[in-house]
Design a protein around this motif. Structure first.
Motif, PDB file in Angstrom:
ATOM      1  N   MET A   1      -5.169  11.096  -1.265  1.00  0.00           N
ATOM      2  CA  MET A   1      -3.746  11.323  -1.421  1.00  0.00           C
ATOM      3  C   MET A   1      -3.271  10.966  -2.833  1.00  0.00           C
ATOM      4  SD  MET A   1      -1.063  10.548   1.447  1.00  0.00           S
ATOM      5  CE  MET A   1       0.317  11.566   1.609  1.00  0.00           C
ATOM      6  N   TRP A   2      -3.894   9.954  -3.457  1.00  0.00           N
ATOM      7  CA  TRP A   2      -3.521   9.600  -4.820  1.00  0.00           C
ATOM      8  C   TRP A   2      -3.813  10.741  -5.778  1.00  0.00           C
ATOM      9  CZ3 TRP A   2      -0.457   6.000  -6.593  1.00  0.00           C
ATOM     10  CH2 TRP A   2      -0.225   4.870  -5.811  1.00  0.00           C
TER      11      TRP A   2
ATOM     12  N   PHE B   1      -1.274   5.581  -0.495  1.00  0.00           N
ATOM     13  CA  PHE B   1      -0.153   6.101  -1.279  1.00  0.00           C
ATOM     14  C   PHE B   1       1.180   5.954  -0.541  1.00  0.00           C
ATOM     15  CE2 PHE B   1       2.659   9.650  -2.371  1.00  0.00           C
ATOM     16  CZ  PHE B   1       2.857   9.385  -3.709  1.00  0.00           C
ATOM     17  N   ASP B   2       1.197   6.248   0.736  1.00  0.00           N
ATOM     18  CA  ASP B   2       2.460   6.225   1.472  1.00  0.00           C
ATOM     19  C   ASP B   2       3.000   4.815   1.723  1.00  0.00           C
ATOM     20  OD1 ASP B   2       0.462   5.571   3.284  1.00  0.00           O
ATOM     21  OD2 ASP B   2       1.260   6.833   4.892  1.00  0.00           O
ATOM     22  N   ARG B   3       2.254   3.771   1.343  1.00  0.00           N
ATOM     23  CA  ARG B   3       2.723   2.390   1.501  1.00  0.00           C
ATOM     24  C   ARG B   3       3.138   1.753   0.187  1.00  0.00           C
ATOM     25  NH1 ARG B   3      -0.245  -1.342   5.335  1.00  0.00           N
ATOM     26  NH2 ARG B   3       1.544  -2.464   4.563  1.00  0.00           N
TER      27      ARG B   3
ATOM     28  N   LYS C   1       5.441   1.163  -3.107  1.00  0.00           N
ATOM     29  CA  LYS C   1       6.839   1.278  -3.528  1.00  0.00           C
ATOM     30  C   LYS C   1       6.942   1.511  -5.032  1.00  0.00           C
ATOM     31  CE  LYS C   1       8.795  -0.623   0.367  1.00  0.00           C
ATOM     32  NZ  LYS C   1       8.853   0.359   1.372  1.00  0.00           N
TER      33      LYS C   1
ATOM     34  N   ALA D   1      -1.010  13.101  -5.633  1.00  0.00           N
ATOM     35  CA  ALA D   1       0.216  12.549  -6.221  1.00  0.00           C
ATOM     36  C   ALA D   1       0.158  12.550  -7.746  1.00  0.00           C
ATOM     37  CB  ALA D   1       0.446  11.139  -5.702  1.00  0.00           C
TER      38      ALA D   1
END
Length: 61
Positions: free
Chosen positions: A1-2, A49-51, A53, A5
């Motif tokens: 996922m990174w 990635f989704d965690r 901030k 992104a």
């Protein structure tokens, strides 16, 4: 996922120039460059990635 992104960001002119510079220094520079290429973004694997901030990237974060 990174990888997804960062894909667009890593294709920007400043990032491409930075990658060229680092590659040149790895091959021709007088000092070793760390981390090795396969570990450059390794720290990002510690957290999904989704965690995340915020990500601070720099010479001395």
């Amino acid at each position: 996922m990174w990888a997804e992104a960062l894909h667009g960001e890593l294709r920007k002119p400043y990032a491409l120039e930075l990658c060229r510079f680092v590659a040149h220094e790895r091959l021709h520079g007088p000092l070793p460059v760390y981390p090795p290429p396969h570990l450059v973004f390794h720290a990002l694997n510690a957290t999904p990635f989704d965690r995340v901030k915020a990500v601070i990237i720099g010479q001395m974060p």
